[in-house]
Structures are given as structure tokens and as C-alpha cells.
Design an enzyme around this catalytic site. Structure first.
Site, PDB file in Angstrom:
ATOM      1  N   HIS A  83      36.281  39.969  33.705  1.00 12.28           N
ATOM      2  CA  HIS A  83      34.910  40.395  33.381  1.00 12.28           C
ATOM      3  C   HIS A  83      33.995  39.183  33.247  1.00 12.28           C
ATOM      4  CE1 HIS A  83      37.252  43.853  31.491  1.00 12.28           C
ATOM      5  NE2 HIS A  83      36.449  44.474  32.345  1.00 12.28           N
ATOM      6  N   GLY A  92      34.851  44.107  40.010  1.00 15.15           N
ATOM      7  CA  GLY A  92      36.037  43.308  40.344  1.00 15.15           C
ATOM      8  C   GLY A  92      36.776  43.928  41.516  1.00 15.15           C
TER       9      GLY A  92
END
Ligand code: PAF
Length: 278
Positions: free
Chosen positions: A37, A147
């Protein structure tokens, strides 16, 4: 950093920022933030005037027997991580403010949502596409960061943005890994140390599969062999291993140029996903 809980308030702030010609980057998350993150946050901070992170464990993307209740929620640590990494607004909505009792509109990205992870998680991508559309409408970002570990999710969101004319650039960021190769995931916190070591073999098997494919071996034999190796990981159960066209996620053809090998494997009964672009 400002913490905003109310959807109308974040939308008001975003409209003001838009009027001032400020670019907005959005990093949508479910919290339990890790280095993966943080890499998305850093990218957003480097490419936009304003970075918004959302943390929300979205109930409608979890099946009835999945880990919604158990999902880690270390909110204090998450707030510190956001502060330290240059986030301007942290959006922390609640179930009550996002889903009224009469909530009834869902976004379904056909086809892409039914394959691979969608087979064992039939409502998952509908839940993801719905919450991400809501976040897009509330935060009005120029760019949104995802991601690539969740490769299918990234593809679903790109398709949704194209189909629904969202004026947003979807940016996929490389998988961040532990030293042993295990892809970072909030769900890794469920794993014992031993299980983490066992799970690190997933990446090793994918790296070797990529090598075999790139050296000319037939993709179907590559997948078959990798599948056998995955099933030999201690305490594991293979959900799927698939080679797909990395743009369309359609099954590979002999002519496919860009291939992603994607897997879902349960280790110690925790479902992990990973992939490799060949
Ligand atoms: O990848 C995630 O953490 C979630 O699926 C997302 C995109 C934040 C939607 O809830």
C-alpha cells in the site's frame, strides 16, 4: 492530514479541489496497510497535487463464509502510516453512510468477474466494482492506484472505467514482496511463521514457470508442472493456476504475446493469490 468520515463532505472537498485545478490521486484500500500500500501512496503523492487514501472493509465483496468479520483493522497504525507518507485526506466511511437499508444498485463487470477468482468468489468482483465506482463518484480522482497482486481486480476496474466512461487513469503498481518472495497482503497476518515460509514457494514456482515459458516450453505443460509443485507445498490446496492473456484475461492461445500466470492457493487454509507477468 485530514480524516473525513462523511461521503458528502469528501465529495464537497473534491469538488473544491477540482475547481482549483488540483489533481487528485486515490488509493482505495481495506486498511491493514503494508509496504505494498505504501508503494501505491508514494506513487500517488509523486504524481498528484492531492492524495486521498480510503480505508473501508467493504462487506459486499465478501462471501457469506469469508473473512469479513475477521479482517484485520489496525486503524491507529494505518492512520500513522498515512500521515508519515504524505497523504492529504484519509477517507474512513462507515457501512451506514455507504449502504442505506434500501441500497440496490450494483456494478457488474461481465465475463471478467466470473473467471479465475470469480469461480470460488462469485459476488466478489461485483462488490469491488460497486464500491470502487462509489469511491470514484465521491472522490473524483484523476488517477487511481491498484496493486498488481490483485491482477484480476485491476483488469476488472480498467474495464469498468472504460465501459462507464469514468475520466480516471487506472494505474497498476508492481507487487511488493517479503524478502522470501511472499507477496505482501493484509491476509498474511493470518499465517504462522511456518506457513509464511511454505507460502513463499508460490513465488519461486511462478518464477521458474516464467523461465520455462520464456525459454520456449509449451505454456500448458508449464502450468501443469507448476500446478503439481504448488500442490506439494505443505498444508496447501490449489484453488487454480491459469495462464491468461494479460490484457484480456482470456485463456492463452499459442499466439498470445503477453501472458500472466495467476494462482490462488490456500496455505494453512488461508487463500492467497499471486501472479507473474511473462
Ligand atoms: O484491493 C482492495 O483492497 C479492495 O478490493 C478495494 C479495491 C479497496 C475495494 O474494496
Amino acid at each position: 492530514m485530514k480524516i473525513i468520515k462523511n461521503p458528502l463532505q469528501i465529495q464537497k472537498i473534491s469538488i473544491e479541489l477540482m475547481k482549483k485545478n488540483k489533481s487528485i490521486g486515490l488509493v482505495p484500500t481495506m486498511g491493514a496497510l503494508h509496504l505494498g500500500h505504501i508503494s501505491l501512496i508514494k506513487k500517488s503523492v509523486s504524481q498528484n497535487d492531492i492524495t486521498v487514501v480510503s480505508i473501508y472493509v467493504n462487506p459486499i465483496q465478501f462471501g457469506p463464509n469469508e473473512d469479513y468479520k475477521r479482517y484485520p483493522r489496525p486503524i491507529k497504525d494505518d492512520i500513522e502510516i498515512c500521515k508519515k507518507n504524505g497523504v492529504d485526506y484519509l477517507f474512513l466511511p462507515t457501512n451506514e453512510t455507504l449502504y442505506d437499508n434500501d441500497f440496490s444498485t450494483y456494478v457488474t463487470v461481465d465475463k471478467l468477474s466470473n473467471m479465475m477468482c470469480g469461480v470460488t468468489r462469485p459476488i466478489h468482483f461485483r462488490g469491488v466494482a460497486t464500491i470502487v465506482s462509489k469511491l470514484f463518484n465521491m472522490i473524483l480522482p484523476d488517477r487511481a492506484y491498484f496493486g498488481l497482486k490483485d491482477y484480476q481486480q485491476y483488469t476488472v476496474i480498467k474495464q469498468m472505467v472504460k465501459d462507464l466512461n469514468f475520466k480516471i487513469k487506472v494505474i497498476g503498481c508492481p507487487i511488493v514482496r517479503e524478502k522470501n518472495g511472499l507477496a505482501m497482503s493484509s491476509r498474511n497476518t493470518y499465517l504462522s511463521q511456518e506457513a509464511k515460509e511454505n507460502a513463499s514457494n508460490i513465488h519461486k514456482i511462478l518464477v521458474n514457470a516464467k523461465k520455462s515459458f520464456n525459454s520456449g516450453k509449451n505454456i500448458f505443460s508449464v502450468i501443469k508442472e507448476a500446478g503439481i509443485l504448488l500442490s506439494k507445498i505443505e498444508n496447501s490446496e490449489v484453488d487454480y493456476i491459469e495462464a491468461r492473456d494479460s490484457n484480456t484475461l482470456q485463456p492463452v492461445q499459442t499466439t498470445s504475446k503477453k501472458v500472466v500466470i495467476a494462482v490462488a492457493v490456500k496455505v494453512q487454509n488461508i487463500r492467497l493469490i499471486d501472479n507473474i507477468l511473462c
